[in-house]
Motif scaffolding. Structure first.
Motif, PDB file in Angstrom:
ATOM      1  N   ALA A 199      52.661  31.021  67.635  1.00 16.26           N
ATOM      2  CA  ALA A 199      51.857  31.318  68.819  1.00 16.26           C
ATOM      3  C   ALA A 199      50.685  30.355  68.906  1.00 16.26           C
ATOM      4  O   ALA A 199      49.812  30.341  68.029  1.00 16.26           O
ATOM      5  N   LEU A 200      50.681  29.543  69.955  1.00 15.10           N
ATOM      6  CA  LEU A 200      49.594  28.601  70.219  1.00 15.10           C
ATOM      7  C   LEU A 200      48.841  29.055  71.459  1.00 15.10           C
ATOM      8  O   LEU A 200      49.436  29.605  72.389  1.00 15.10           O
ATOM      9  N   VAL A 201      47.531  28.815  71.488  1.00 11.06           N
ATOM     10  CA  VAL A 201      46.718  29.098  72.670  1.00 11.06           C
ATOM     11  C   VAL A 201      45.874  27.872  72.974  1.00 11.06           C
ATOM     12  O   VAL A 201      45.060  27.445  72.142  1.00 11.06           O
ATOM     13  N   ALA A 202      46.095  27.282  74.152  1.00  8.84           N
ATOM     14  CA  ALA A 202      45.259  26.174  74.615  1.00  8.84           C
ATOM     15  C   ALA A 202      44.094  26.768  75.383  1.00  8.84           C
ATOM     16  O   ALA A 202      44.286  27.500  76.359  1.00  8.84           O
ATOM     17  N   SER A 203      42.876  26.459  74.937  1.00  5.56           N
ATOM     18  CA  SER A 203      41.681  27.068  75.512  1.00  5.56           C
ATOM     19  C   SER A 203      40.459  26.282  75.077  1.00  5.56           C
ATOM     20  O   SER A 203      40.511  25.526  74.095  1.00  5.56           O
ATOM     21  N   ARG A 204      39.366  26.470  75.810  1.00  9.94           N
ATOM     22  CA  ARG A 204      38.097  25.900  75.362  1.00  9.94           C
ATOM     23  C   ARG A 204      37.636  26.562  74.074  1.00  9.94           C
ATOM     24  O   ARG A 204      36.845  26.009  73.311  1.00  9.94           O
TER      25      ARG A 204
END
Length: 393
Positions: A39-44
């Motif tokens: 599980a990857l999350v692209a976010s600031r």
């Protein structure tokens, strides 16, 4: 339907500071990891990033919160690189601006794309409708309530079979009455300046300090209650201003003008919401515009507290009027004053009965494991449809 053994999910969300969409992102990431995937999350990033990583997810930090067209294009390239490098199986966007980057990256890499409609977005122009429609251009749209699904179908020309309602879920291990110790309650009570044994009825408005949350309606309602000679209530506003200091100052001034400084407290961000709801007698959600779901109406019910909520949007689904709480006309201080007085006057025993009804309802309808299972099943069906083995529901 099971996910493939090498499944990798990439969720894209502007920030991981606070909020229902952010919590759902972490919940789904955990479910994917528990199912054997990545599980990857692209976010600031933000204060919830540590929680993501504690649940087994991984943050890919990039400026996806930006609405600058050049940054959005750059994010699309960064996301495409990430998709190829990590062999991402499916991309899930949770906000409009980053959805453009995520959609373009998914198209460039031939990766399935899903988007969640977390809010009911206004569209007063053709350009804004086009902007909002990015959430409907992938393989599947997930709506976080029946109310939101109806809005998506009304606002966009999209096949109803591509829009599925999956209500947000509540983590019943976290929102568990038995897990809230007296020590947690006392620490929070002290930080908020409350007094143990105070016989007054305590109301809690949990939510960001933004105008749409209805704080001013509650200040006006409290002024009306006070004008009746009532001294038997305390109201707590718990939430982050997220840099909107002007609105916070406006609330402070309104409280002062109404002579309510001893009745209404602004306490800032709270990390321990289960304890916060247990400290309160009644939760209030006086939103002036419809909430697509309204997690702040469901979490207190999980903690055995009745809710007074605005009678619009997703809260009409989540609050059973007269059973687990009350539904009140939005933005009407007189109606809110009447509802709050009624909630005080019915007493603790009746409020306890309503709280238990709310707990039962949440356990039946809004469990986080059910939400995650439905989401992972939707992913599996999208992947199967891409390979011609099934149809998206």
């Amino acid at each position: 339907m099971a996910l493939p053994p090498d499944f990798t999910l990439l969720q894209v969300i502007p920030e991981l500071e606070t909020g229902g969409a952010e919590q759902t992102t972490i919940d789904v990431a955990r479910a994917v990891v528990e199912a054997g995937g990545k599980a990857l999350v692209a976010s600031r990033g933000g204060r919830m990033a540590a929680r993501l990583e504690a649940e087994g997810g991984r943050l890919a930090a990039m400026p996806v919160q930006s609405k600058n067209p050049l940054v959005i294009l750059g994010n699309a390239a960064r996301l495409a690189q990430l998709i190829r490098r990590e062999k991402v199986s499916l991309v899930h966007a949770r906000s409009r601006a980053p959805a453009f980057s995520a959609l373009w990256a998914a198209q460039a890499t031939n990766t399935p794309f899903v988007a969640t409609y977390h809010g009911v977005y206004k569209a007063r122009s053709r350009v804004k409708r086009w902007y909002n429609s990015v959430m409907t251009r992938g393989d599947l749209v997930i709506a976080n309530s029946d109310y939101t699904r109806a809005h998506v179908l009304a606002a966009h020309r999209v096949d109803p079979g591509k829009v599925v309602a999956i209500p947000r879920g509540i983590d019943l291990d976290r929102f568990d009455i038995s897990a809230v110790t007296p020590g947690r309650l006392e620490r929070l009570r002290q930080s908020w300046g409350l007094v143990a044994g105070d016989p007054r009825t305590h109301f809690l408005l949990a939510g960001r300090l933004t105008r749409i949350k209805g704080h001013l309606t509650i200040i006006e309602a409290a002024a009306r209650i006070k004008a009746r000679g009532r001294e038997d209530f305390v109201i707590v506003f718990a939430g982050d201003d997220q840099g909107r200091t002007g609105y916070g100052e406006e609330l402070t001034q309104a409280i002062g003008r109404a002579g309510l400084a001893d009745r209404i407290r602004i306490v800032g961000h709270c990390d321990d919401m289960p304890a916060a709801y247990r400290l309160a007698d009644i939760a209030i959600l006086p939103t002036t515009v419809p909430e697509s779901f309204g997690r702040a109406a469901v979490e207190p019910q999980a903690m055995g507290r009745p809710v007074i909520a605005s009678a619009h949007g997703g809260t009409v689904e989540t609050v059973a009027d007269g059973v687990s709480g009350w539904l009140v006309a939005p933005g009407d201080p007189d109606a809110w004053a009447a509802a709050m007085v009624r909630a005080i006057d019915i007493g603790g025993e009746r409020r306890g009965e309503m709280g238990r009804s709310g707990m039962n309802r949440v356990r039946q309808l809004y469990r986080v494991d059910a939400m995650c299972a439905a989401t992972l099943d939707a992913y599996a069906r999208v992947l199967a449809a891409r390979h011609g083995r099934d149809e998206v529901p």
